[in-house]
Design an enzyme around this catalytic site. Structure first.
Site, short mmCIF file in Angstrom:
data_model
loop_
_atom_site.label_atom_id
_atom_site.label_comp_id
_atom_site.label_asym_id
_atom_site.label_seq_id
_atom_site.Cartn_x
_atom_site.Cartn_y
_atom_site.Cartn_z
N GLU A 20 0.82 -1.22 0.00
CA GLU A 20 0.00 0.00 0.00
C GLU A 20 0.85 1.26 0.00
O GLU A 20 0.56 2.23 -0.70
CB GLU A 20 -0.94 0.01 1.21
N HIS A 63 -11.52 -4.96 9.59
CA HIS A 63 -12.11 -4.77 8.25
C HIS A 63 -13.40 -3.97 8.28
O HIS A 63 -14.17 -4.04 7.34
CB HIS A 63 -12.42 -6.14 7.61
#
Ligand SMILES: Cc1ncc(C[n+]2csc(CCOP(=O)(O)OP(=O)(O)O)c2C)c(N)n1
Lengths: 330, 333
Positions: free
Chosen positions: A64, A133
């Site tokens: 990322e 999440h």
């Protein structure tokens, strides 16, 4: 069905937006984890690899920090990247390039290096995905000057905000609540207007309800229910968290004199706190009641269904608080 | 680390180039030396990181670049900006916080920027420039402009995740990027031996499929040669890392008591001063005359003095302009 009105889903609307951008500008490309061969972790980019090839639908490694930073570099170099981060939870590994580079470069270089990058990511809970999440961190990003933060809740916004974002010279972050992708609806407009303007999604005289993203639908449902009791909520979809459209917010408060904020983010130091503060600064003397907030409870989001339900803002809670607001002070 | 890496074995570049390399190093050296009194006088504030001792790296590499190439530096980047073509006065004015500076006084010493020479900063996040350079290289490749992105960073950055992620990405995508590790063997006060496990910087690059070479970073001719070859490879789409072994003669920044190294170690490296050694070499090869060197010194001193005068005379951007450029003032093209 007419030419201007198509039955579709939020997911397909985002995909169409990406397709249109790719077709309209050779400099545009999509990159992120599993956007190509896998079709996108939420199937948003399904089929695009076959249509556009691996240079424009670019699968990245699990990096990322590097691919968000590279997206920023590519934007500086003249491309128009759409960087997809699977979910906001993983964007934390890319906070450095987002804040220290994308948000600072234009100012720090005295205007020489604006960063026209678009970063999309899924956000939000409600799918029993537990604490790594499920969080809603868009309010955090809204803290950062130099960024534009868009939170499309409707199919029209999912379809049209991206094109607008790609035309901006500044970094734009788009947060797509993951519970919205399957949402069905009709795409009616050939544009959604200026994304920086909040929209009244339902008019009402009693309480201004400020919300965005998936909470919009909870707010609308609550408004429906409470209308039966004669209480009218005016539901405002913020659409952008930075900049905030104070004009539309204050106009609504001038009509209703009460404010309820519904935010899937946490309460402490969150965007709901910011909204509340702005209301105090600009509309204090308009208020007939204290500002109220319904936010996610201050816990890491749990897995178990009943616990997650209890943690997230719910329709019943919105109805209950709205009733209190008019009865106590009405 | 040893100071005696086969000094001065490198072939000399052609005379005109050798002379320019020496002159550029002199400019960087004098510029950096001038920063000290300006800092002590309170004209330069904030963090100030000097490049004295490491000049051969920026000069050797940047002298090989083309105008279309992009450069990404660190917070120790005055020399890089200067050699790249940003004027001494624009850099000095920036450090004085004046709007005539190359970032209108918004960046300071650690954040020099210049669109005209494709100088993308001045990055004060260790490792922060690497992903940026990868993206710039991606743009070069996709837009088929033929440029290379060159990224400078210290060996401290090699321990950051950004280094590994960036090299992996550059290698997977075959990007025209040159990674230049300025290995001065200390990350602030942390010596390389307690910073980096394994077989060194080049080995770490090679596991990502990035070709890597080590070069004597005190020898500008060697750096220039190696950079030329590395850039040719990078331009063809093979990312390359060049490790330049060098040493900073001065403290890490102006806040550093230098408790972590012996004076004798510094002195040993100072005997390999890249400017003095190259001057001696060019003199004995008859490429530069003593009289010329003296003229150059005067010219460079005048350039730096003019930069200071310009910075002194520079103007302050009104506070009313504070919020300008948080967002771009022009529409995107
Ligand atoms: C991410 C990050 N961590 C820590 C720092 C503080 N810091 C500034 S310079 C430096 C040492 C870096 O050493 P190196 O990369 O070898 O470069 P050098 O200063 O030797 O040129 C540190 C730790 C920083 N700026 N950024």
């Amino acid at each position: 069905m007419t030419v201007n009105s198509v039955d579709t889903t939020y997911r397909e609307a985002v995909r169409e937006a990406i397709r249109e951008a790719l077709l309209g500008d050779e400099r545009v490309f999509l990159m992120g984890e599993d956007v190509g061969h896998y079709g996108g972790c939420f199937a948003v980019s399904k089929g695009l690899l076959a249509e556009f090839g691996p240079e424009r639908i670019r699968d990245t490694p699990l990096s990322e920090l590097a691919f968000v930073g590279a997206g920023i570099g590519a934007a500086l170099g003249g491309l128009r990247p759409i960087v997809e981060i699977m979910t906001v939870n993983f964007s934390l590994l890319a906070l450095d390039p987002i804040l220290n580079t994308a948000a600072t470069l234009c100012h720090m270089s005295g205007g020489q290096f604006p960063v026209p990058v678009v970063i999309r990511m899924a956000t939000g809970g409600g799918k029993q995905l537990a604490a790594q999440h499920s969080h809603s961190l868009e309010g955090w990003f809204a803290h950062i000057p130099g960024l534009v933060i868009l939170v499309p809740a409707t199919i029209d916004d999912a379809r049209w905000m991206l094109g607008w974002a790609l035309k901006r010279p500044d970094p734009v972050l788009i947060f797509e609540n993951q519970t919205l992708y399957n949402r069905k609806g009709t795409l009616q407009e050939t544009g959604a207007g200026n994304p920086l303007q909040a929209r009244v999604r339902r008019s009402g005289r009693d309480i201004t309800l400020l919300t965005y993203g998936a909470s919009l639908y909870k707010a609308l449902e609550a408004a429906e229910q409470i209308a039966l009791k004669g209480i009218e909520l005016e539901v405002l979809d913020l659409r952008a968290l930075r900049p905030l459209d104070e004009t539309t917010i204050m106009e609504s408060i001038a009509r209703t004199h009460r404010v309820l904020i519904v935010d899937e983010g946490w309460r402490s130091g969150g965007i709901s706190a910011e909204l509340s503060a702005r209301v105090m600064e600009r509309a204090f003397f308009e208020l007939d009641a204290p500002v109220r907030r319904i936010c996610t409870e201050e816990v890491p989001l749990p897995y178990a269904a009943q616990l997650e339900l209890a943690a997230l803002p719910q329709v019943s809670k919105i109805v209950a608080v709205a009733e209190q607001m008019v009865s106590k002070h009405g | 680390m040893s100071t005696d890496s086969s000094a001065s074995q490198s072939p000399l570049p052609p005379a005109e180039i050798s002379r320019d390399l020496l002159r550029q190093m002199l400019r960087v050296r004098r510029f950096e030396e001038e920063c000290v009194p300006q800092y002590q006088a309170g004209k330069i504030r904030g963090f100030l990181h000097l490049y004295v001792g490491e000049e051969a790296v920026a000069v050797g590499v940047i002298s090989q670049l083309q105008l279309k190439d992009a450069v990404v530096g660190t917070y120790r980047e005055h020399g890089h900006a200067l050699v790249r073509g940003v004027s001494a006065r624009a850099i000095m004015a920036e450090m004085f916080g004046k709007q005539e500076g190359c970032a209108r006084g918004r960046g300071g010493s650690m954040h020099l920027f210049d669109a005209a020479t494709r100088f993308y900063g001045g990055n004060a996040i260790v490792g922060g420039g690497l992903p940026l350079a990868v993206g710039l290289a991606l743009a070069e490749k996709e837009l088929q402009r033929g440029g290379v992105a060159v990224c400078f960073f210290g060996e401290g950055a090699v321990a950051e995740g950004a280094f590994h992620e960036s090299l992996n990405l550059a290698s997977l995508w075959k990007l025209p990027v040159l990674f230049v590790c300025e290995n001065n063997h200390y990350a602030m006060g942390t010596p390389e031996r307690i910073e980096l496990a394994g077989q060194g910087v080049c080995a770490k690059a090679e596991v990502h499929g990035v070709r890597a070479r080590s070069v004597d970073g005190m020898d500008v001719a060697a750096v220039w040669q190696a950079a030329g070859a590395a850039l040719a490879e990078a331009r063809s789409g093979q990312p390359v890392l060049l490790e330049c072994n060098t040493y900073r003669f001065r403290a890490h920044s102006m806040f550093d008591a230098e408790l972590y190294r012996e004076r004798s170690e510094v002195q040993a490296w100072e005997r390999r001063d890249p400017v003095a050694c190259f001057l001696a070499r060019l003199e004995s090869a008859g490429v530069v005359k003593k009289s010329e060197w003296e003229v150059w010194q005067q010219e460079v001193n005048a350039e730096i003095a003019a930069a200071v005068a310009y910075a002194d005379a520079g103007t302050e951007e009104p506070a009313a302009d504070l919020l300008r450029f948080v967002y771009a003032e022009e529409e995107a093209r």
